[in-house]
Write a protein that holds these residues in place. Sequence first.
Motif, PDB file in Angstrom:
ATOM      1  N   VAL A   1      94.363  -8.276 -17.609  1.00  0.00           N
ATOM      2  CA  VAL A   1      94.924  -7.286 -18.542  1.00  0.00           C
ATOM      3  C   VAL A   1      94.305  -5.934 -18.182  1.00  0.00           C
ATOM      4  O   VAL A   1      93.106  -5.735 -18.363  1.00  0.00           O
TER       5      VAL A   1
ATOM      6  N   PHE B   1      85.616  -3.988 -23.484  1.00  0.00           N
ATOM      7  CA  PHE B   1      85.542  -4.740 -24.742  1.00  0.00           C
ATOM      8  C   PHE B   1      84.092  -5.163 -24.974  1.00  0.00           C
ATOM      9  O   PHE B   1      83.635  -6.182 -24.461  1.00  0.00           O
TER      10      PHE B   1
ATOM     11  N   VAL C   1      90.984  -2.398 -20.028  1.00  0.00           N
ATOM     12  CA  VAL C   1      90.249  -2.941 -21.171  1.00  0.00           C
ATOM     13  C   VAL C   1      88.742  -2.828 -20.934  1.00  0.00           C
ATOM     14  O   VAL C   1      88.230  -3.313 -19.923  1.00  0.00           O
TER      15      VAL C   1
ATOM     16  N   ASP D   1      89.829  -8.068 -19.002  1.00  0.00           N
ATOM     17  CA  ASP D   1      89.961  -9.512 -19.269  1.00  0.00           C
ATOM     18  C   ASP D   1      89.720 -10.339 -18.003  1.00  0.00           C
ATOM     19  O   ASP D   1      90.291 -11.434 -17.833  1.00  0.00           O
TER      20      ASP D   1
ATOM     21  N   ARG E   1      90.620 -12.077 -35.758  1.00  0.00           N
ATOM     22  CA  ARG E   1      90.054 -12.541 -34.490  1.00  0.00           C
ATOM     23  C   ARG E   1      88.865 -11.727 -33.980  1.00  0.00           C
ATOM     24  O   ARG E   1      88.448 -11.901 -32.833  1.00  0.00           O
TER      25      ARG E   1
ATOM     26  N   TYR F   1      87.602 -17.882 -28.065  1.00  0.00           N
ATOM     27  CA  TYR F   1      87.407 -16.692 -27.235  1.00  0.00           C
ATOM     28  C   TYR F   1      86.636 -15.591 -27.958  1.00  0.00           C
ATOM     29  O   TYR F   1      86.391 -15.657 -29.157  1.00  0.00           O
ATOM     30  N   ASP F   2      86.235 -14.601 -27.186  1.00  0.00           N
ATOM     31  CA  ASP F   2      85.514 -13.416 -27.670  1.00  0.00           C
ATOM     32  C   ASP F   2      84.276 -13.762 -28.513  1.00  0.00           C
ATOM     33  O   ASP F   2      84.139 -13.308 -29.669  1.00  0.00           O
TER      34      ASP F   2
ATOM     35  N   LYS G   1      94.323   0.488 -33.424  1.00  0.00           N
ATOM     36  CA  LYS G   1      93.473  -0.460 -34.156  1.00  0.00           C
ATOM     37  C   LYS G   1      92.037  -0.312 -33.668  1.00  0.00           C
ATOM     38  O   LYS G   1      91.798   0.202 -32.558  1.00  0.00           O
TER      39      LYS G   1
ATOM     40  N   ASN H   1      84.363 -10.782 -21.853  1.00  0.00           N
ATOM     41  CA  ASN H   1      84.136 -10.677 -23.315  1.00  0.00           C
ATOM     42  C   ASN H   1      83.096 -11.692 -23.802  1.00  0.00           C
ATOM     43  O   ASN H   1      83.432 -12.641 -24.523  1.00  0.00           O
TER      44      ASN H   1
ATOM     45  N   ARG I   1      82.898 -16.266 -22.637  1.00  0.00           N
ATOM     46  CA  ARG I   1      84.313 -16.640 -22.724  1.00  0.00           C
ATOM     47  C   ARG I   1      84.786 -16.973 -21.324  1.00  0.00           C
ATOM     48  O   ARG I   1      84.798 -16.112 -20.446  1.00  0.00           O
TER      49      ARG I   1
ATOM     50  N   TYR J   1      92.019  -0.234 -24.174  1.00  0.00           N
ATOM     51  CA  TYR J   1      90.847  -0.543 -24.996  1.00  0.00           C
ATOM     52  C   TYR J   1      89.647   0.287 -24.539  1.00  0.00           C
ATOM     53  O   TYR J   1      89.199   0.150 -23.399  1.00  0.00           O
TER      54      TYR J   1
HETATM   55  C1  BMA Z   1      92.488  -8.761 -27.728  1.00  0.00           C
HETATM   56  C2  BMA Z   1      91.644 -10.000 -27.487  1.00  0.00           C
HETATM   57  C3  BMA Z   1      90.647  -9.736 -26.387  1.00  0.00           C
HETATM   58  C4  BMA Z   1      91.245  -9.058 -25.191  1.00  0.00           C
HETATM   59  C5  BMA Z   1      92.108  -7.892 -25.589  1.00  0.00           C
HETATM   60  C6  BMA Z   1      92.824  -7.267 -24.408  1.00  0.00           C
HETATM   61  O1  BMA Z   1      93.519  -9.029 -28.641  1.00  0.00           O
HETATM   62  O2  BMA Z   1      92.475 -11.058 -27.128  1.00  0.00           O
HETATM   63  O3  BMA Z   1      90.130 -10.965 -25.977  1.00  0.00           O
HETATM   64  O4  BMA Z   1      90.203  -8.594 -24.355  1.00  0.00           O
HETATM   65  O5  BMA Z   1      93.056  -8.314 -26.526  1.00  0.00           O
HETATM   66  O6  BMA Z   1      93.673  -8.189 -23.775  1.00  0.00           O
END
Ligand code: BMA
Length: 339
Positions: free
Chosen positions: A281, A286, A284, A307, A155, A108-109, A215, A48, A64, A245
């Motif tokens: 994770v 992102f 994902v 992640d 965030r 982060y991110d 979301k 990310n 990150r 994601y």
């Molecule tokens: C989100 C963030 C990202 C992450 C994603 C999946 O809420 O925290 O940094 O890539 O979750 O874990």
Amino acid sequence: MKYNIISEPLANMPWEEKPANFEFPVWRSAHNPIVKRNPIPGIARIFNSAVVPWENGTFIGVFRAETVHTLPHLRVGRSNDGVNWTFENKQLSMVDEEGKPWDPYYAYDPRVVKVDDWYYVIWCTEAHGPAIGLAKTKDFNTFIRLENPFIPFNRNGVLFPKTFDGKFKILSRASDNGHTPFGDIFLSESPDLVYWGKHRHVMERGGSGWWQGLKIGCGAAPIETSEGWLMLYHGVCNTCNGYVYSMGAAILDLEEPSIVKYRCKNYILTPETEYEEQGFVPNVVFPCATLVDPKDGRMAIYYGAADSYVALAYTTVDELVDYIKEHHESVGRDGELGK
Ligand code: BMA
């Protein structure tokens, strides 16, 4: 070219041709993941992350990084080709406007956006709960931290790469303190990067497909094109095995970006490869940054995978804008001013 990208010319654009008979508008780099696990001593994962063009045809970025005790922080990386990256052996540190140290407890991110002469870093910071942090730099050595634009919880933040009649605009998503099971994209503006207001709703989660039903959150800095602001974002679906994601794309009005002109009902990238489906994770993708070459409309998209990794994908403005228009779906009141 059918559509134009309005940005500075880019020398040395990373690029790979679309594979033959590939049916989707965004294709992955054959070098993925471009940043692998345990990339430097003491760092378990880098993902990310945000990159921008730098001097003499090189690239620089804010990444990150997570240490082997899993606290996320930011770290500067450099590259000659946009694909192979080296990282500083220290974490990025910040000062306040008087030059006193002001480091976030965690960070982060990150996104990095150049507006006029400054590079702005926007990230998720600790402020008695996750909130948006903002800093500026000219040299990627001294980072001057500014006031946090919003109170917790929020965030996902990204600035537009230009001002509108002297006003900065930022996209963000209000959230909660955990793994937020809701969230839409909002727009706010500021004359001075201190006071933010004129909050507008931009885009809501949902639509006819499920991939963005839980979301959505802004991703890379919007790209100015002849059709409007091209916005890449992430959309999240809830499943019996957790969140998935994917990457989505929409086009916002050039003058009033709280108005969505086109929104693609299909994702443009979803976890499919091993490095996207398996990791710290799973499932994902992102997006946090793009590089664009206005000369031929080429785009490189940098995204975090599972992640755990940084990955790279490509498209062109013609291909992506046509795909968005072909699969356009108007959702709720997205097409309105957002008041
Ligand atoms: C989100 C963030 C990202 C992450 C994603 C999946 O809420 O925290 O940094 O890539 O979750 O874990």
